[in-house]
Design a protein around this motif. Structure first.
Motif, PDB file in Angstrom:
ATOM      1  N   ALA A 157     -10.075   6.726   1.395  1.00  0.00           N
ATOM      2  CA  ALA A 157     -11.080   6.285   0.765  1.00  0.00           C
ATOM      3  C   ALA A 157     -10.637   4.986   0.401  1.00  0.00           C
ATOM      4  O   ALA A 157     -11.285   3.840   0.212  1.00  0.00           O
ATOM      5  N   SER A 158      -9.349   4.649  -0.176  1.00  0.00           N
ATOM      6  CA  SER A 158      -8.736   3.352  -0.797  1.00  0.00           C
ATOM      7  C   SER A 158      -8.821   2.414   0.202  1.00  0.00           C
ATOM      8  O   SER A 158      -9.302   1.334   0.377  1.00  0.00           O
ATOM      9  N   ARG A 164      -6.446   2.301  10.168  1.00  0.00           N
ATOM     10  CA  ARG A 164      -7.608   2.893  11.003  1.00  0.00           C
ATOM     11  C   ARG A 164      -8.128   3.984   9.931  1.00  0.00           C
ATOM     12  O   ARG A 164      -9.366   4.403  10.097  1.00  0.00           O
ATOM     13  N   SER A 165      -7.188   4.571   9.344  1.00  0.00           N
ATOM     14  CA  SER A 165      -7.917   5.536   8.040  1.00  0.00           C
ATOM     15  C   SER A 165      -8.728   4.848   7.127  1.00  0.00           C
ATOM     16  O   SER A 165      -9.495   5.733   6.394  1.00  0.00           O
ATOM     17  N   GLY A 166      -9.275   3.631   7.145  1.00  0.00           N
ATOM     18  CA  GLY A 166     -10.307   3.188   6.367  1.00  0.00           C
ATOM     19  C   GLY A 166     -11.636   3.186   7.267  1.00  0.00           C
ATOM     20  O   GLY A 166     -12.714   2.780   6.600  1.00  0.00           O
ATOM     21  N   VAL A 212      -2.849   6.404  -5.841  1.00  0.00           N
ATOM     22  CA  VAL A 212      -3.164   5.685  -4.777  1.00  0.00           C
ATOM     23  C   VAL A 212      -4.250   4.553  -4.726  1.00  0.00           C
ATOM     24  O   VAL A 212      -4.004   3.378  -4.117  1.00  0.00           O
ATOM     25  N   HIS A 213      -5.168   4.663  -5.541  1.00  0.00           N
ATOM     26  CA  HIS A 213      -6.327   3.675  -5.699  1.00  0.00           C
ATOM     27  C   HIS A 213      -5.926   2.644  -6.171  1.00  0.00           C
ATOM     28  O   HIS A 213      -6.172   1.175  -6.152  1.00  0.00           O
ATOM     29  N   GLY A 221       0.896  -1.167   0.162  1.00  0.00           N
ATOM     30  CA  GLY A 221       0.102   0.034   0.068  1.00  0.00           C
ATOM     31  C   GLY A 221       0.676   1.279  -0.063  1.00  0.00           C
ATOM     32  O   GLY A 221       1.996   1.284   0.464  1.00  0.00           O
ATOM     33  N   ILE A 222       0.216   2.241  -0.465  1.00  0.00           N
ATOM     34  CA  ILE A 222       0.902   3.556  -0.529  1.00  0.00           C
ATOM     35  C   ILE A 222       0.103   4.727   0.056  1.00  0.00           C
ATOM     36  O   ILE A 222      -1.124   4.573   0.221  1.00  0.00           O
ATOM     37  N   THR A 223       0.763   5.740   0.521  1.00  0.00           N
ATOM     38  CA  THR A 223      -0.212   7.133   1.281  1.00  0.00           C
ATOM     39  C   THR A 223      -0.217   8.007  -0.018  1.00  0.00           C
ATOM     40  O   THR A 223      -1.348   8.542   0.137  1.00  0.00           O
ATOM     41  N   GLY A 224       0.596   7.977  -0.866  1.00  0.00           N
ATOM     42  CA  GLY A 224       0.545   9.164  -1.830  1.00  0.00           C
ATOM     43  C   GLY A 224       1.596  10.131  -1.408  1.00  0.00           C
ATOM     44  O   GLY A 224       1.809  10.919  -2.455  1.00  0.00           O
TER      45      GLY A 224
END
Length: 259
Positions: A154-155, A140-142, A107-108, A83-86
């Motif tokens: 969002a991803s 947690r951001s999900g 990112v998506h 995964g990446i944050t961007g």
């Protein structure tokens, strides 16, 4: 007793951070673990240390997954960790007003598309035995909004919901293929480096980042890996479609004493 003995496991984004910790934990538990990463050199180095196999895998590329299916057509456990944050290439704007469509899609492509492609590959690779474990690393951001990281949040929310869809689909197909998501927060990995920076302010930034966490510390990649081992093992045979939070109590609420 080695809890994963005899299983074939593949981990994406496995060359560092949480992925590396999961690879090491799986190896210690007796599994044949396949190290995959877009950084082919780092993946090869880790695999050589553990006397196992490695492959270059860009999770956003369908052709890479098709090639993996040819090399490894049978599987017991998949960890969709890449995964990446961007923020990897610089401080681009990632809020909902200023983020570019290109950055959003980048990112998506890794986080959402990569998870979809990984789950599709795993279902097909596990269908022969009728069983297996897919572990999706969300965040947690999900579970909550992140104003300055719109695409990432969002991803990771997409990862959370796709996990449930895969779990229900496999059950509907009468397959004992389980799919669960892990939602880490404030885990100290190289992903934090762009935000922590260098210099004398680094420690202050670290303190500020964990100030709202009831346990007042960063989590360790090994703590995420321990949870992945449990989900990969037969001990979790009745767990599917679940989301497991590992955040030091961050989402539990305020630790403040009522006044």
């Amino acid at each position: 007793m080695q809890r994963l003995k005899g299983k074939i496991c593949l981990v994406t984004g496995a060359a560092r951070g949480i992925g590396e910790a999961i690879v090491r934990a799986f190896h210690d538990e007796g599994t044949r673990v396949i190290v995959t990463d877009i950084d082919e050199g780092a993946a090869r180095s880790l695999a050589a240390e553990l006397d196992t196999e490695s492959f270059r895998l860009d999770v956003a590329e369908e052709a890479d997954w098709d090639a993996m299916a040819q090399v490894l057509p049978v599987l017991d456990v998949l960890v969709n960790n890449a995964g990446i944050t961007g923020f990897e290439s610089g401080p681009a704007a990632h809020d909902p007003e200023h983020a570019t469509l290109a950055d959003w899609r980048a990112v998506h492509a890794v986080n959402s598309d990569g998870t979809f492609l990984g789950c599709r590959y795993a279902i097909r690779a596990m269908r022969g035995s009728g069983k297996g474990s897919i572990i999706n690393i969300s965040s947690r951001s999900g579970l909550v909004g992140i104003p300055g990281a719109a695409a990432y949040a969002a991803s990771k929310a997409a990862v959370r919901n796709h996990t449930k869809t895969v779990a229900l689909y496999c059950a509907q197909q009468q397959l004992a293929i389980r799919c669960n998501s892990i939602h880490p927060a404030a885990i100290l990995t190289p992903m934090w480096e762009p935000m922590l920076g260098d210099g004398p302010e680094r420690e202050e930034r670290m303190a500020a980042l964990v100030a709202d966490t009831p346990l007042k510390r960063f989590g360790k990649p090994e703590e995420v890996a321990a949870l992945a081992v449990m989900l990969a093992s037969d001990e979790a045979a009745y767990m599917t479609g679940a989301e497991l939070t590992l955040d030091g109590g961050l989402l539990a609420g305020s630790a403040a004493t009522p006044g």
